[in-house]
Design a protein around this motif. Structure first.
Motif, PDB file in Angstrom:
ATOM      1  N   THR A 160      54.509  22.022  44.863  1.00 37.81           N
ATOM      2  CA  THR A 160      53.817  22.764  45.932  1.00 37.81           C
ATOM      3  C   THR A 160      52.918  21.865  46.775  1.00 37.81           C
ATOM      4  O   THR A 160      52.163  22.372  47.606  1.00 37.81           O
ATOM      5  CB  THR A 160      52.972  23.904  45.319  1.00 37.81           C
ATOM      6  N   LEU A 161      52.994  20.555  46.579  1.00 39.06           N
ATOM      7  CA  LEU A 161      52.159  19.653  47.373  1.00 39.06           C
ATOM      8  C   LEU A 161      52.401  19.817  48.871  1.00 39.06           C
ATOM      9  O   LEU A 161      51.438  19.807  49.652  1.00 39.06           O
ATOM     10  CB  LEU A 161      52.398  18.207  46.927  1.00 39.06           C
ATOM     11  N   PRO A 162      53.654  20.016  49.315  1.00 40.24           N
ATOM     12  CA  PRO A 162      53.868  20.230  50.753  1.00 40.24           C
ATOM     13  C   PRO A 162      53.240  21.524  51.274  1.00 40.24           C
ATOM     14  O   PRO A 162      53.111  21.709  52.487  1.00 40.24           O
ATOM     15  CB  PRO A 162      55.395  20.276  50.882  1.00 40.24           C
ATOM     16  N   LEU A 163      52.873  22.419  50.354  1.00 39.92           N
ATOM     17  CA  LEU A 163      52.285  23.701  50.771  1.00 39.92           C
ATOM     18  C   LEU A 163      50.767  23.667  50.769  1.00 39.92           C
ATOM     19  O   LEU A 163      50.133  24.683  51.062  1.00 39.92           O
ATOM     20  CB  LEU A 163      52.745  24.815  49.820  1.00 39.92           C
ATOM     21  N   ALA A 164      50.161  22.538  50.460  1.00 43.60           N
ATOM     22  CA  ALA A 164      48.716  22.464  50.221  1.00 43.60           C
ATOM     23  C   ALA A 164      47.896  23.054  51.355  1.00 43.60           C
ATOM     24  O   ALA A 164      46.891  23.734  51.122  1.00 43.60           O
ATOM     25  CB  ALA A 164      48.303  21.018  49.955  1.00 43.60           C
ATOM     26  N   GLY A 165      48.298  22.823  52.580  1.00 42.11           N
ATOM     27  CA  GLY A 165      47.531  23.305  53.720  1.00 42.11           C
ATOM     28  C   GLY A 165      47.939  24.675  54.213  1.00 42.11           C
ATOM     29  O   GLY A 165      47.318  25.212  55.140  1.00 42.11           O
ATOM     30  N   ARG A 166      48.961  25.256  53.602  1.00 40.18           N
ATOM     31  CA  ARG A 166      49.454  26.557  54.043  1.00 40.18           C
ATOM     32  C   ARG A 166      48.551  27.680  53.563  1.00 40.18           C
ATOM     33  O   ARG A 166      47.827  27.567  52.563  1.00 40.18           O
ATOM     34  CB  ARG A 166      50.874  26.787  53.496  1.00 40.18           C
ATOM     35  N   ASN A 167      48.640  28.801  54.267  1.00 38.29           N
ATOM     36  CA  ASN A 167      47.922  30.006  53.867  1.00 38.29           C
ATOM     37  C   ASN A 167      48.683  30.651  52.710  1.00 38.29           C
ATOM     38  O   ASN A 167      49.888  30.903  52.801  1.00 38.29           O
ATOM     39  CB  ASN A 167      47.849  30.962  55.060  1.00 38.29           C
ATOM     40  N   PHE A 168      47.992  30.920  51.612  1.00 39.97           N
ATOM     41  CA  PHE A 168      48.635  31.507  50.441  1.00 39.97           C
ATOM     42  C   PHE A 168      49.333  32.816  50.791  1.00 39.97           C
ATOM     43  O   PHE A 168      50.411  33.115  50.275  1.00 39.97           O
ATOM     44  CB  PHE A 168      47.597  31.737  49.337  1.00 39.97           C
ATOM     45  N   ALA A 169      48.748  33.595  51.688  1.00 36.18           N
ATOM     46  CA  ALA A 169      49.318  34.892  52.050  1.00 36.18           C
ATOM     47  C   ALA A 169      50.641  34.765  52.788  1.00 36.18           C
ATOM     48  O   ALA A 169      51.415  35.727  52.846  1.00 36.18           O
ATOM     49  CB  ALA A 169      48.330  35.678  52.906  1.00 36.18           C
ATOM     50  N   ASP A 170      50.910  33.596  53.353  1.00 36.18           N
ATOM     51  CA  ASP A 170      52.132  33.409  54.128  1.00 36.18           C
ATOM     52  C   ASP A 170      53.309  32.916  53.287  1.00 36.18           C
ATOM     53  O   ASP A 170      54.411  32.741  53.811  1.00 36.18           O
ATOM     54  CB  ASP A 170      51.886  32.405  55.262  1.00 36.18           C
ATOM     55  N   LEU A 171      53.103  32.691  52.001  1.00 28.03           N
ATOM     56  CA  LEU A 171      54.144  32.121  51.160  1.00 28.03           C
ATOM     57  C   LEU A 171      55.110  33.190  50.662  1.00 28.03           C
ATOM     58  O   LEU A 171      54.786  34.380  50.615  1.00 28.03           O
ATOM     59  CB  LEU A 171      53.516  31.406  49.958  1.00 28.03           C
ATOM     60  N   SER A 172      56.285  32.747  50.245  1.00 31.38           N
ATOM     61  CA  SER A 172      57.241  33.654  49.608  1.00 31.38           C
ATOM     62  C   SER A 172      56.769  33.960  48.191  1.00 31.38           C
ATOM     63  O   SER A 172      55.870  33.297  47.651  1.00 31.38           O
ATOM     64  CB  SER A 172      58.627  33.015  49.568  1.00 31.38           C
ATOM     65  N   ALA A 173      57.412  34.940  47.576  1.00 27.65           N
ATOM     66  CA  ALA A 173      57.020  35.342  46.220  1.00 27.65           C
ATOM     67  C   ALA A 173      57.181  34.186  45.233  1.00 27.65           C
ATOM     68  O   ALA A 173      56.315  33.956  44.384  1.00 27.65           O
ATOM     69  CB  ALA A 173      57.845  36.542  45.777  1.00 27.65           C
ATOM     70  N   GLY A 174      58.290  33.455  45.352  1.00 23.65           N
ATOM     71  CA  GLY A 174      58.508  32.327  44.449  1.00 23.65           C
ATOM     72  C   GLY A 174      57.499  31.215  44.669  1.00 23.65           C
ATOM     73  O   GLY A 174      57.021  30.598  43.707  1.00 23.65           O
ATOM     74  N   GLU A 175      57.148  30.942  45.930  1.00 23.82           N
ATOM     75  CA  GLU A 175      56.148  29.913  46.222  1.00 23.82           C
ATOM     76  C   GLU A 175      54.781  30.317  45.693  1.00 23.82           C
ATOM     77  O   GLU A 175      54.052  29.486  45.141  1.00 23.82           O
ATOM     78  CB  GLU A 175      56.093  29.686  47.734  1.00 23.82           C
ATOM     79  N   ARG A 176      54.432  31.594  45.829  1.00 25.60           N
ATOM     80  CA  ARG A 176      53.139  32.057  45.310  1.00 25.60           C
ATOM     81  C   ARG A 176      53.065  31.880  43.794  1.00 25.60           C
ATOM     82  O   ARG A 176      52.029  31.448  43.260  1.00 25.60           O
ATOM     83  CB  ARG A 176      52.930  33.533  45.652  1.00 25.60           C
ATOM     84  N   GLN A 177      54.154  32.180  43.113  1.00 28.00           N
ATOM     85  CA  GLN A 177      54.143  32.046  41.663  1.00 28.00           C
ATOM     86  C   GLN A 177      53.943  30.597  41.241  1.00 28.00           C
ATOM     87  O   GLN A 177      53.203  30.296  40.302  1.00 28.00           O
ATOM     88  CB  GLN A 177      55.446  32.601  41.075  1.00 28.00           C
ATOM     89  N   ARG A 178      54.589  29.678  41.945  1.00 28.05           N
ATOM     90  CA  ARG A 178      54.419  28.261  41.627  1.00 28.05           C
ATOM     91  C   ARG A 178      52.982  27.813  41.903  1.00 28.05           C
ATOM     92  O   ARG A 178      52.420  26.993  41.172  1.00 28.05           O
ATOM     93  CB  ARG A 178      55.408  27.416  42.424  1.00 28.05           C
TER      94      ARG A 178
END
Length: 430
Positions: A128-146
């Motif tokens: 999930t390092l590439p997601l570090a700056g993303r808004n948690f609310a904008d993630l998919s269900a699988g990304e949120r779980q990770r």
């Protein structure tokens, strides 16, 4: 050194959910908790993380009573990922994961380089390092779980407890999450305890399973020891057939429809007695499937402790048995031959033959010569299963020549027998 429960009883008010339960999660283990809804699985996790104090019993964390430790001390060793998702207000992923460092921060202490490094490593481990700056609310269900797993990893725990981490995810994300947990277990040495409702997923990933029933530990062991039709019918109230995963070889559970066959068809099936000759796990699925289809069964000769012996005993099947790792003796042969004479059908599983069980094959041949009806399962060429220097192959050829059917798989044999379930019994003359 483990996370263990001793005689735990837990309750919500006056309603007891767990009763006198013992359980242990050893360092480096990968264990699954299974059981019906409201069996007490989630409650067990809450007790193990000090969220719910037990009414009776003790939780021991690496030799110390959990009740004597502070919540922060527990959180440095045990991390949990629950079913509830954090509120979806705007929050960057890295800030959410940074919350996992709270147990390591002293009063009035802000995050330092060590904490930021732990967060970065947790993000990297979960992809999930590439997601570090993303808004948690904008993630998919699988990304949120990770990301939630990353937050737990930021605690740098020795034990990771997860409550249905694959719930509401499609099969691709389910596999992704379970693969991630297995990597963390195998490469990082993290002990993992995961609550799962998908029994096949549990068997595929977990080294051991604990089956919870009405707040008690019903059974515990390897997937092969726990996922038995008899266990699942007792706990879930459902009829199942246990087969093997085509690649991994672990048990896989198939639900048998609750729709009943017509009474006359059930009576026909029950009038048929099938004797199964197996061993070494070759007949496990077949025994389960034939029992579920409504046939009466006997089996033998099987060594005590053999996986087919375990399944046959769990199903209440009469078994001719021999001591572990012993050859078939004369007394067992006589009993086995008698059951074959009594049977309407003799089924020879796709079994390897050595000197110890060559007698089983010879007895099948003799029974067919005497007029018995046989079904042979030949999924593997007989020469590849002959460890007798050719003696078994010669006897096997005689069996094939007299068999009523040579099936290419257990499923083909089952279908063939079910189709002939309306033929009526045709017992051999003793």
């Amino acid at each position: 050194m483990a996370l263990s429960l001793e005689g735990i009883t837990a309750a919500y008010g006056r309603r007891e959910v767990l009763r006198d339960l013992d359980f242990e999660l050893a360092p480096g283990a990968f264990a699954g908790l299974i059981g019906p809804n409201a069996a007490g699985k989630s409650t067990l996790l809450k007790v193990m993380t000090r969220v719910l104090p037990p009414a009776r019993g003790r939780v021991i964390l690496e030799g110390r009573d959990l009740g004597e430790l502070s919540p922060l001390a527990v959180a440095r060793r045990v991390a949990a990922v629950g079913q509830e998702t954090p509120p979806l207000f705007p929050l960057a992923v890295q800030d959410l994961v940074l919350m996992g460092r709270f147990p390591h921060l002293g009063r009035f202490r802000s995050e330092g380089p060590r904490d930021l490094a732990a967060v970065r490593r947790a993000l990297a481990l979960t992809g999930t390092l590439p997601l570090a700056g993303r808004n948690f609310a904008d993630l998919s269900a699988g990304e949120r779980q990770r990301v939630l797993i990353a937050r737990a990893l930021a605690q740098q725990p020795a034990y990771l407890l997860l409550d249905e981490p694959t719930a509401h995810l499609d099969i691709n994300f389910q596999v992704e999450i379970m693969d991630l947990l297995r990597r963390l277990n195998r490469r990082e040495g993290l002990a993992v305890l995961v609550v799962l409702h998908d029994l096949n997923l549990a068997a595929l990933y977990c080294d051991e399973l604990a089956l919870i029933h009405r707040g008690r530990l019903h059974s515990r062991g390897t997937p092969e020891q726990v996922l038995l039709s008899s266990h699942l019918e007792e706990v879930y109230g459902s009829r199942t057939v246990i087969s093997r995963h085509p690649l991994q070889g672990v048990p896989q559970v198939t639900l048998v429809s609750g729709r009943e066959a017509p009474p006359e068809e059930r009576a026909d099936r029950l009038s048929h007695l099938v004797h199964v000759v197996g061993g070494g796990g070759s007949a496990t699925w077949l025994l389960e499937a034939l029992a579920a289809a409504g046939f009466r069964l006997t089996a033998g000769v099987l060594n005590r402790g053999d996986s087919d012996w375990v399944v046959a005993r769990s199903l209440g099947i009469e078994v001719v048995e021999a001591p572990p790792f012993s050859a078939v003796d004369a007394a067992a042969r006589r009993r086995n031959a008698h059951l074959m004479r009594e049977a309407d059908w003799i089924v020879l599983a796709d079994i390897p033959f050595g000197r110890g069980n060559l007698a089983n094959l010879e007895d099948v041949r003799d029974a067919l010569v005497a007029g018995g009806r046989g079904v042979v399962i030949e999924a593997t060429p007989p020469a590849e299963r002959d460890f007798t220097g050719g003696a078994a192959t010669a006897v096997y050829a005689e069996v094939i020549n007299r068999a009523a059917e040579v099936a290419q798989s257990d499923l083909d044999a089952l279908r063939w027998l079910v189709e002939r379930g309306a033929l009526g019994p045709g017992r051999m003359v003793p």
